[in-house]
Design a protein around this motif. Structure first.
Motif, PDB file in Angstrom:
ATOM      1  N   TYR A 146       0.789  -1.223   0.000  1.00 26.38           N
ATOM      2  CA  TYR A 146       0.000   0.000   0.000  1.00 26.38           C
ATOM      3  C   TYR A 146       0.827   1.282   0.000  1.00 26.38           C
ATOM      4  O   TYR A 146       0.283   2.359  -0.258  1.00 26.38           O
ATOM      5  CB  TYR A 146      -0.916   0.015   1.224  1.00 26.38           C
ATOM      6  N   ALA A 147       2.113   1.191   0.309  1.00 28.45           N
ATOM      7  CA  ALA A 147       2.942   2.396   0.405  1.00 28.45           C
ATOM      8  C   ALA A 147       4.393   2.035   0.139  1.00 28.45           C
ATOM      9  O   ALA A 147       4.778   0.862   0.187  1.00 28.45           O
ATOM     10  CB  ALA A 147       2.804   3.031   1.792  1.00 28.45           C
ATOM     11  N   ALA A 148       5.197   3.061  -0.129  1.00 27.44           N
ATOM     12  CA  ALA A 148       6.640   2.872  -0.246  1.00 27.44           C
ATOM     13  C   ALA A 148       7.238   2.847   1.162  1.00 27.44           C
ATOM     14  O   ALA A 148       7.004   3.771   1.952  1.00 27.44           O
ATOM     15  CB  ALA A 148       7.265   3.991  -1.055  1.00 27.44           C
ATOM     16  N   LEU A 149       7.979   1.809   1.484  1.00 26.41           N
ATOM     17  CA  LEU A 149       8.627   1.698   2.787  1.00 26.41           C
ATOM     18  C   LEU A 149      10.075   2.156   2.637  1.00 26.41           C
ATOM     19  O   LEU A 149      10.809   1.634   1.797  1.00 26.41           O
ATOM     20  CB  LEU A 149       8.572   0.261   3.306  1.00 26.41           C
ATOM     21  N   VAL A 150      10.466   3.122   3.450  1.00 27.34           N
ATOM     22  CA  VAL A 150      11.786   3.742   3.339  1.00 27.34           C
ATOM     23  C   VAL A 150      12.513   3.625   4.677  1.00 27.34           C
ATOM     24  O   VAL A 150      11.943   3.930   5.733  1.00 27.34           O
ATOM     25  CB  VAL A 150      11.666   5.225   2.936  1.00 27.34           C
ATOM     26  N   VAL A 151      13.755   3.182   4.632  1.00 29.27           N
ATOM     27  CA  VAL A 151      14.596   3.072   5.818  1.00 29.27           C
ATOM     28  C   VAL A 151      15.341   4.376   6.052  1.00 29.27           C
ATOM     29  O   VAL A 151      15.947   4.925   5.126  1.00 29.27           O
ATOM     30  CB  VAL A 151      15.617   1.919   5.657  1.00 29.27           C
ATOM     31  N   LEU A 152      15.291   4.867   7.304  1.00 30.66           N
ATOM     32  CA  LEU A 152      16.150   5.969   7.734  1.00 30.66           C
ATOM     33  C   LEU A 152      16.732   5.532   9.075  1.00 30.66           C
ATOM     34  O   LEU A 152      16.083   5.650  10.111  1.00 30.66           O
ATOM     35  CB  LEU A 152      15.375   7.276   7.872  1.00 30.66           C
ATOM     36  N   SER A 153      17.963   5.033   9.045  1.00 29.79           N
ATOM     37  CA  SER A 153      18.477   4.311  10.209  1.00 29.79           C
ATOM     38  C   SER A 153      19.869   4.753  10.622  1.00 29.79           C
ATOM     39  O   SER A 153      20.724   5.021   9.772  1.00 29.79           O
ATOM     40  CB  SER A 153      18.506   2.803   9.906  1.00 29.79           C
ATOM     41  N   ASN A 154      20.079   4.776  11.931  1.00 31.12           N
ATOM     42  CA  ASN A 154      21.401   5.045  12.510  1.00 31.12           C
ATOM     43  C   ASN A 154      22.271   3.802  12.407  1.00 31.12           C
ATOM     44  O   ASN A 154      22.543   3.121  13.403  1.00 31.12           O
ATOM     45  CB  ASN A 154      21.259   5.462  13.982  1.00 31.12           C
ATOM     46  N   VAL A 155      22.742   3.512  11.222  1.00 29.51           N
ATOM     47  CA  VAL A 155      23.528   2.305  10.997  1.00 29.51           C
ATOM     48  C   VAL A 155      24.440   2.547   9.806  1.00 29.51           C
ATOM     49  O   VAL A 155      24.264   3.497   9.040  1.00 29.51           O
ATOM     50  CB  VAL A 155      22.577   1.096  10.740  1.00 29.51           C
ATOM     51  N   ASP A 156      25.450   1.700   9.665  1.00 25.27           N
ATOM     52  CA  ASP A 156      26.305   1.756   8.474  1.00 25.27           C
ATOM     53  C   ASP A 156      25.826   0.717   7.470  1.00 25.27           C
ATOM     54  O   ASP A 156      25.094  -0.220   7.802  1.00 25.27           O
ATOM     55  CB  ASP A 156      27.768   1.519   8.853  1.00 25.27           C
ATOM     56  N   ASP A 157      26.251   0.881   6.232  1.00 24.78           N
ATOM     57  CA  ASP A 157      25.754   0.026   5.153  1.00 24.78           C
ATOM     58  C   ASP A 157      26.071  -1.446   5.391  1.00 24.78           C
ATOM     59  O   ASP A 157      25.214  -2.318   5.211  1.00 24.78           O
ATOM     60  CB  ASP A 157      26.360   0.472   3.818  1.00 24.78           C
ATOM     61  N   GLU A 158      27.298  -1.732   5.784  1.00 25.48           N
ATOM     62  CA  GLU A 158      27.708  -3.126   5.964  1.00 25.48           C
ATOM     63  C   GLU A 158      26.918  -3.795   7.077  1.00 25.48           C
ATOM     64  O   GLU A 158      26.465  -4.936   6.935  1.00 25.48           O
ATOM     65  CB  GLU A 158      29.206  -3.202   6.266  1.00 25.48           C
ATOM     66  N   SER A 159      26.741  -3.102   8.190  1.00 26.24           N
ATOM     67  CA  SER A 159      26.008  -3.690   9.306  1.00 26.24           C
ATOM     68  C   SER A 159      24.543  -3.930   8.953  1.00 26.24           C
ATOM     69  O   SER A 159      23.921  -4.869   9.458  1.00 26.24           O
ATOM     70  CB  SER A 159      26.094  -2.780  10.532  1.00 26.24           C
ATOM     71  N   PHE A 160      23.989  -3.076   8.081  1.00 27.39           N
ATOM     72  CA  PHE A 160      22.582  -3.227   7.719  1.00 27.39           C
ATOM     73  C   PHE A 160      22.342  -4.402   6.783  1.00 27.39           C
ATOM     74  O   PHE A 160      21.204  -4.886   6.675  1.00 27.39           O
ATOM     75  CB  PHE A 160      22.055  -1.946   7.075  1.00 27.39           C
ATOM     76  N   GLU A 161      23.372  -4.881   6.120  1.00 30.74           N
ATOM     77  CA  GLU A 161      23.175  -5.928   5.115  1.00 30.74           C
ATOM     78  C   GLU A 161      22.485  -7.160   5.694  1.00 30.74           C
ATOM     79  O   GLU A 161      21.539  -7.694   5.113  1.00 30.74           O
ATOM     80  CB  GLU A 161      24.513  -6.321   4.486  1.00 30.74           C
ATOM     81  N   GLY A 174       2.274 -10.602  -2.156  1.00 31.36           N
ATOM     82  CA  GLY A 174       1.178  -9.650  -2.287  1.00 31.36           C
ATOM     83  C   GLY A 174       1.491  -8.472  -3.174  1.00 31.36           C
ATOM     84  O   GLY A 174       0.683  -7.552  -3.297  1.00 31.36           O
ATOM     85  N   GLY A 175       2.690  -8.465  -3.784  1.00 30.28           N
ATOM     86  CA  GLY A 175       3.067  -7.346  -4.615  1.00 30.28           C
ATOM     87  C   GLY A 175       3.497  -6.151  -3.784  1.00 30.28           C
ATOM     88  O   GLY A 175       3.564  -6.203  -2.553  1.00 30.28           O
ATOM     89  N   SER A 176       3.815  -5.046  -4.453  1.00 33.22           N
ATOM     90  CA  SER A 176       4.254  -3.836  -3.765  1.00 33.22           C
ATOM     91  C   SER A 176       3.757  -2.620  -4.519  1.00 33.22           C
ATOM     92  O   SER A 176       3.641  -2.630  -5.750  1.00 33.22           O
ATOM     93  CB  SER A 176       5.783  -3.793  -3.644  1.00 33.22           C
ATOM     94  N   ALA A 177       3.453  -1.574  -3.774  1.00 29.44           N
ATOM     95  CA  ALA A 177       2.928  -0.350  -4.369  1.00 29.44           C
ATOM     96  C   ALA A 177       3.988   0.384  -5.180  1.00 29.44           C
ATOM     97  O   ALA A 177       3.668   1.088  -6.140  1.00 29.44           O
ATOM     98  CB  ALA A 177       2.374   0.562  -3.283  1.00 29.44           C
ATOM     99  N   TYR A 178       5.246   0.221  -4.784  1.00 30.83           N
ATOM    100  CA  TYR A 178       6.369   0.889  -5.444  1.00 30.83           C
ATOM    101  C   TYR A 178       7.484  -0.136  -5.662  1.00 30.83           C
ATOM    102  O   TYR A 178       7.582  -1.118  -4.928  1.00 30.83           O
ATOM    103  CB  TYR A 178       6.899   2.035  -4.576  1.00 30.83           C
ATOM    104  N   PRO A 179       8.353   0.086  -6.643  1.00 31.54           N
ATOM    105  CA  PRO A 179       9.479  -0.823  -6.836  1.00 31.54           C
ATOM    106  C   PRO A 179      10.335  -0.903  -5.568  1.00 31.54           C
ATOM    107  O   PRO A 179      10.582   0.117  -4.913  1.00 31.54           O
ATOM    108  CB  PRO A 179      10.259  -0.180  -7.989  1.00 31.54           C
ATOM    109  N   THR A 180      10.769  -2.099  -5.232  1.00 30.61           N
ATOM    110  CA  THR A 180      11.617  -2.306  -4.066  1.00 30.61           C
ATOM    111  C   THR A 180      13.056  -2.559  -4.508  1.00 30.61           C
ATOM    112  O   THR A 180      13.313  -2.868  -5.668  1.00 30.61           O
ATOM    113  CB  THR A 180      11.109  -3.485  -3.217  1.00 30.61           C
ATOM    114  N   VAL A 181      13.996  -2.431  -3.575  1.00 30.13           N
ATOM    115  CA  VAL A 181      15.413  -2.495  -3.940  1.00 30.13           C
ATOM    116  C   VAL A 181      15.820  -3.875  -4.440  1.00 30.13           C
ATOM    117  O   VAL A 181      16.759  -3.999  -5.229  1.00 30.13           O
ATOM    118  CB  VAL A 181      16.313  -2.042  -2.775  1.00 30.13           C
TER     119      VAL A 181
END
Length: 303
Positions: A146-161, A174-181
């Protein structure tokens, strides 16, 4: 939504997510690692002490990788804080201490550790072991319909992987309202503190996220060309009052506080208004509760 109309959750096209504390049970991960080092202290005491140390380090070293923040926090909690003072008087670049002439070798070793058996390094790497709350994955994959889900996080790229891997799934079709990464990911955009060069609650984090969601994103930072929204269509979803809920209110955004039944220690501290009331638009105890409410609104609206 017209002026004066009561806002609905489903009026928002973008859900801006905090991760650690909201989607991931970071406090359990932190306490499980630190507990053996502080056997005489309660969970609340250990987690609160860590939270205070982390906040100070993130303010002092806004460009340090999050894994380095954890390493420094461990050393400050278990040794003299003079180590941190030495670094502050030298270079602020803790990611590349080896090239910093102002920092002594002794201080460098005390701060960053050496060898594979170093507890501070293991604590920094423990981010990868922190687990999602039980409702997180299903709720995210419901919301992305139903919406675009966006991460805004206090983390570094490697740790988030690894965190991203845990939150991704091919089990939900169920599909997605917007393209996902990626096809399995629930997220349409991922913005980390490492990319922005700052840590929440610094307003730069949220302002950067809003710019990347606008028609004129910074080309040097991640964006999604399918997303171009006014901030009135952005809804902050978070557990931390101090890091996310208060800043979103100050920026004029609506928000959802995921209360987690009041068991969160760091997330519920330092986030009330002068009047004593909390600055959230909606409150749900779990992410699953938000996802069900969002879906119910969609169903009622379509009916």
């Amino acid at each position: 939504m017209s002026h004066g109309e009561t806002p609905r959750l489903s009026d928002h096209r973008v859900l801006l997510f905090d991760v650690y504390g909201t989607l991931i049970d970071w406090e359990t991960g932190i306490y499980d690692f630190l507990r053996p080092f502080f056997p005489g202290e309660s969970r609340e005491e250990v987690v609160m002490r860590y939270g205070n140390v982390e906040a100070n380090l993130q303010s002092q070293y806004p460009t340090a990788k999050y894994s380095k923040i954890l390493e420094m926090a461990f050393r400050q909690m278990t040794h003299s804080s003079a180590v941190i003072t030495d670094i502050a008087e030298g270079s602020g670049d803790v990611n590349n201490l080896a090239s910093t002439s102002e920092v002594t070798q002794e201080t460098m070793s005390s701060l960053t550790g050496t060898g594979e058996d170093d507890d501070a390094v293991r604590f920094g790497a423990s981010i990868a072991t922190w687990k999602p709350f039980p409702d997180t994955v299903a709720a995210l994959h419901k919301l992305k319909k139903y919406a675009a889900l966006v991460v805004l996080s206090n983390v570094d790229d490697e740790s988030f992987e690894n965190t991203h891997t845990q939150l991704s799934s091919s089990a939900y079709d169920g599909g997605s309202a917007y393209p996902t990464v990626t096809p399995e990911s629930p997220f349409s955009l991922i913005l980390t503190a490492q990319r922005v060069g700052s840590y929440k609650p610094d307003p730069l984090m949220l302002k950067t996220a809003l710019q990347q969601l606008s028609p004129c994103p910074d080309p040097s930072l991640p964006s999604n060309p399918a997303i171009s929204v006014d901030k009135s269509h952005v809804l902050t979803v978070a557990n931390s009052l101090r890091h996310d809920i208060l800043p979103s209110m100050q920026e004029g955004l609506r928000n959802v506080w995921i209360g987690r039944h009041g068991v969160s220690i760091i997330g519920t501290r330092g986030g009330s208004l002068a009047s004593g009331r909390h600055p959230y638009t909606w409150r749900f105890e779990t992410l699953g509760g938000l996802a069900d409410a969002f879906e119910a609104e969609i169903g009622i609206h379509e009916a």
